[in-house]
Write an enzyme that holds these catalytic residues in place. Structure first.
Site, PDB file in Angstrom:
ATOM      1  N   GLU A 246       0.864  -1.206   0.000  1.00 47.91           N
ATOM      2  CA  GLU A 246       0.000   0.000   0.000  1.00 47.91           C
ATOM      3  C   GLU A 246       0.888   1.241   0.000  1.00 47.91           C
ATOM      4  OE1 GLU A 246      -1.964  -0.851   3.769  1.00 47.91           O
ATOM      5  OE2 GLU A 246      -3.478  -2.035   2.756  1.00 47.91           O
TER       6      GLU A 246
ATOM      7  N   CYS B 227     -10.048   0.466   8.411  1.00 47.03           N
ATOM      8  CA  CYS B 227      -9.439   1.723   8.834  1.00 47.03           C
ATOM      9  C   CYS B 227     -10.052   2.909   8.109  1.00 47.03           C
ATOM     10  CB  CYS B 227      -7.925   1.674   8.589  1.00 47.03           C
ATOM     11  SG  CYS B 227      -7.488   1.156   6.926  1.00 47.03           S
TER      12      CYS B 227
END
Lengths: 629, 629
Positions: B311, B407
């Site tokens: 990521e 998240c």
């Protein structure tokens, strides 16, 4: 009405380019690959191939090592040796091959079974995991090698070994109730073995394998139910059944799908069977699969398989340049399929596919030194980006020495050495020239010479054939002041006896556009010359190839860099390089400045011979005419 | 000279668009997320978050469940509740929040430590794997929530819990010899806690964490040497140390690298610290990192992180539209970094980044119903291609209900509810309007009203400030018959007392080009209107968006489809669709036919609200003028 290729034994290729490639393969690549199979090349991924045979023959101690299909590496090498010996006798090579064949014979089980993995490692699991086990795949490569070696040398030993194994297969599988190969290959090989030996049951077994495939429950499910199934690769169970072309009976398959090598190997056998059986339904299926594979799922380079996971076909027009797989083996298999489709249909376009695969992806598979090979053949490479992007990890910017799965190098080699056997064909009194490679044919009934000087070809024929057909290849203009153009051939009468025909065949420099559904190529073009696709390399054009663009009216000059093989050339043109030196952001509300620059294209098959760097087949088109010097 | 934002408590956003988004979040999203945290939403990925706290407080039996950082979901939700209560009192919501806070208090260890994973599952491993354990990350989110809740309600309980935990951290980490967070977050949170409480040691601890990072051996190596290190994610060990921004002391880091969320959270704290310490070297580093992240490694949508594995950031201009990651959280973090960079530098452009992230990737993270969320925000989607391509498996064509790692949804929510606190700033007698969102400020010293009718804005100020600055946003033309333009602001004097200023701010419809080194966008453009990037969807334009192209002289009309929120619009133009109906191959030596067609663009943040389909931000440019009707 039987169309037959004029066999390799009667054909001598003397085109300088091909002669030099074949000489490199015979004198450098084959001995080098023999060393690789014997683990004698430092720094190369270990093979253990020949050692496995020694262990299976009880002439060495140890465990099997390598992938389950390791035996096929030796078979493919022996097949290539067969072609090499057909091209030119080589006693030393023949001695090595004879010894290897004798070793295979000693490793073979008394019932004819032959597979070193199962003999050494898992004798109780024989035939219990056809889905993954590759026993039938290896058998197929043995049969192909044995036929090639028999045709080359006339020696019976290898063919006997193959027939003993084939008979063993017939005993087990002819009833159609004991499964079929997870990786097709044996189907086409059995037909070759039938054509060489005349033994009908080999054809029968091929027909059984093709007909039972995809009928009812899939192979894996059935094998798991029977019991004794030991999985070899865990990832395979996540693949859809279509990965193995096992989702439908073959006659109900209409789209090229699954693992690309498996697919074209299967389709090749189907095309042969359709021809031999006169099975029009199967021929129709083959045509649909061929059209889908080559018109919607094939790269401009003749590469197939756009997805690395599963090395497989995906969707129509899903042809990404960066994520591409395009395995060398798959293009070798595509050539097999294409030439069989030609034999089935007489459609000249089949050889356009054959040449596109040959002159681009297949040739690109090998380095100029003959000692490094590509497995994956990308159309766009940035070494820096690959290093940062795990999704591109399968794309290597340089050819390695060898692979853990070294299927491609010997496949390429057997393909290139066998080319001479697919240039000419005869059907009754009609002679067809399929690929215009300077060559000679010498047989008791026929003598042909094709020579070339620049774009002028001279074809001398001494034969009693009545009709001659010259295939007009895609990418060329064929000029002659005789004959008529019929369905992609120039057709003319031959009065018998000796005659000389001259013609011109002028390669077209073409700017190729992708179908608008190929998302990766939107707004881009690529350059081809004759059958050869060109590409850009960093070595000629500097870094950041994506900054380059080609004006719509580009004019190209040929140049002859010293590093390129004789007879080949680069193409140079004035293009632009977009520049954004004064930009402060990655996106701005203005066009980048276009600066004039020279752009050099080289044949795609020659890329990655000058160190690591960027490469690109497709290039952006420059949209306006304001170019700043 | 202290620049301070006018705090959320004094600002009321009454712009209809933002009022409706915030109302949706307060009335639908927050209650819905509370249900999710309590596992009360059918079909959603289970959270177990609140249950973990109950188990840690010995009020329930069971095992910890979820990722190690699960606690942060509740903290982010409570932080958002803090902002929601600041915007509008809601007694029922406050009762729920108070109960949750009391539960946290009961779950907290007597020494102040608080982490349900370690308390329940691995009490002996506390602080032994800072690399992966997220204890400090969760602490940071607790501190931010506690500050927000304290500012909202004035209640001391949550702030007390936070300070007890912060004191526990100080005891352990202030000496600089016991490590630092693998996932930065606590650094900026400690500074917030310091700014709320005035307790200097919290600032000191933040400074320690920042200064010891990347000095000498990396954190993981050191923790493994100390012993007691239990790996949590095996894949993490394959990541380079730069994934954790742990490869160099922070002042020697010049390129945005590694995990994008980690990066911008760390950089945010660095920018705060540079400001508070007057640390010019650190400020210079922050500027370099900000420039690199936003000018070379940020998508036009304000997304960052182009690689799904890790990521993370990759290389300058490596911004693929299909393989993209562009996590919602990363753009939330980029807004945090950008507004801190503004406070550090007074550079108006920082808010251009803030608005680009907000109006595109952050808003795109949530569906119109407030119940579905994106984690990954692609710039190009073909559902069929994604289904066939494992390398694209991280790209979802539709927002799911919730995630195993949730998240992003609460991060987006806390970000959007806190916006009001970052619109206005004051520095001595200078008032700055940073983002032109219709709103009101009411405080004892200041009364401001900003209203808007179409592109006309009316700013009423009743205050003793002497100078007013209006930021001129990227993508707009700001017209006023007073003031001077200075460094991206319209600056004018305010005579004190009450005055009304009108100005026009006209959004520009811009055709944006990518930097020519962005390979994925060669030959393409995208459309933006003001700060909003537009995209194409299959719902409006049919399948095969890659066939569409935009003429260079395109003229756009606004249209107002019923499904779009009030005040938003689509853009329509005459474009072309390339057609190749008569093609027989995937590549041909001719341009596809260009047929006139209507093309509709919608705001990127509204995509995927009408079922599954293709989406594309960049569109090919049509190169010639021959269009067939």
């Amino acid at each position: 009405m039987i169309t037959k290729w004029i066999p390799l034994a009667q054909v001598t290729m003397n085109d300088p380019f091909w002669a030099s490639v074949q000489t490199l393969i015979r004198t450098v690549v084959l001995p080098h690959q023999w060393k690789l199979l014997n683990d004698l090349v430092e720094g190369a991924s270990p093979s253990h191939c020949v050692e496995n045979f020694r262990i299976a023959a009880h002439e060495a101690q140890g465990e099997f090592s390598g992938m389950v299909f390791r035996d096929s590496d030796l078979y493919k090498w022996l097949e290539a040796v067969g072609y090499a010996l057909t091209i030119e006798r080589d006693e030393a090579l023949e001695v090595v091959a004879d010894e290897a064949i004798a070793l295979i014979g000693r490793a073979q089980c008394t019932d004819g079974y032959m597979n070193t993995y199962y003999s050494i490692q898992a004798p109780l699991e024989r035939w219990k995991n056809l889905t993954e086990g590759h026993e039938l795949y290896c058998a197929g490569h043995m049969f192909e090698a044995a036929v090639a070696y028999h045709q080359a040398t006339g020696k019976p030993e290898f063919l006997d070994i193959a027939c003993r194994f084939a008979d063993c297969l017939c005993l087990r599988f002819l009833d159609g109730n004991h499964g079929y190969p997870g990786h097709p290959e044996v189907e086409a090989a059995l037909i070759r073995l039938y054509e060489e030996t005349g033994v009908e049951r080999y054809l029968d077994l091929s027909r059984v394998f093709i007909n039972v495939r995809g009928v009812g429950e899939d192979l894996r499910t059935r094998e798991e139910k029977v019991g004794g199934y030991t999985p070899i690769w865990n990832h395979l169970k996540d693949m859809p059944v279509s990965y193995l072309q096992d989702h439908l009976p073959v006659r109900e398959q209409h789209e090229a799908c699954g693992h690309a090598v498996r697919a074209v190997y299967l389709y090749s056998a189907m095309a042969d069977l359709a021809r031999l059986d006169g099975d029009m339904a199967l021929a129709q299926t083959c045509q649909e699969l061929f059209d889908n594979a080559t018109k919607r799922r094939m790269y401009v380079t003749g590469g197939i398989g756009s997805c690395s996971e599963g090395e497989r076909f995906t969707l129509d027009y899903d042809l990404p340049n960066d994520l591409v797989y395009s395995e060398t083996c798959a293009s070798v298999g595509l050539m097999m399929f294409a030439r069989r489709m030609w034999r089935l249909t007489d459609d000249a376009n089949c050889y356009d596919v054959w040449e596109r695969a040959l002159y681009n992806t297949v040739l690109a598979g090998m380095s100029q030194d003959g000692k490094h090979f590509f497995y994956v053949n990308p159309l766009e490479v940035s070494p820096e980006r690959i290093a940062e992007t795990p999704a591109l990890a399968h794309v290597l910017p340089q050819r390695p020495k060898w692979f853990g799965v070294p299927c491609c190098p010997p496949n390429l080699v057997r393909c290139v050495l066998s080319l001479g056997g697919y240039l000419y064909a005869q059907e009754g009194e009609t002679l067809t020239l399929l690929s215009h490679i300077a060559s000679r044919v010498d047989s008791s009934e026929l003598s042909i010479s094709l020579s070339r000087e620049d774009d002028r070809y001279t074809l001398s024929i001494n034969s009693n054939v009545k009709t001659v057909r010259l295939r007009i290849p895609d990418g060329f203009e064929l000029l002659a002041d005789y004959g008529t153009v019929e369905h992609g051939y120039l057709v003319f009468s031959h009065q018998g006896g000796s005659c000389e025909y001259t013609y011109q065949m002028i390669p077209k420099l073409r700017v190729l556009h992708a179908h608008p559904r190929v998302a990766a190529d939107a707004g881009k073009v690529c350059i081809s010359y004759g059958a050869t696709v060109y590409c850009l390399e960093e070595a000629d054009n500097g870094k950041h190839l994506c900054e380059l663009a080609l004006p719509r009216n580009a004019v190209f000059n040929k140049i002859y860099p010293a590093w390129m093989p004789a007879g080949t050339f680069a193409l140079q043109t004035e293009g632009v390089r977009y520049s954004a030196e004064d930009w402060t952001a990655a996106y701005e509300a203005r066009e980048p400045e276009a600066k004039a620059t020279q752009i050099t294209f080289i044949p795609y098959y020659l890329w990655a011979n000058r160190g690591e760097g960027e490469m690109q087949v497709f290039i952006n088109v420059h949209k306006c005419t304001d170019v700043h010097d």
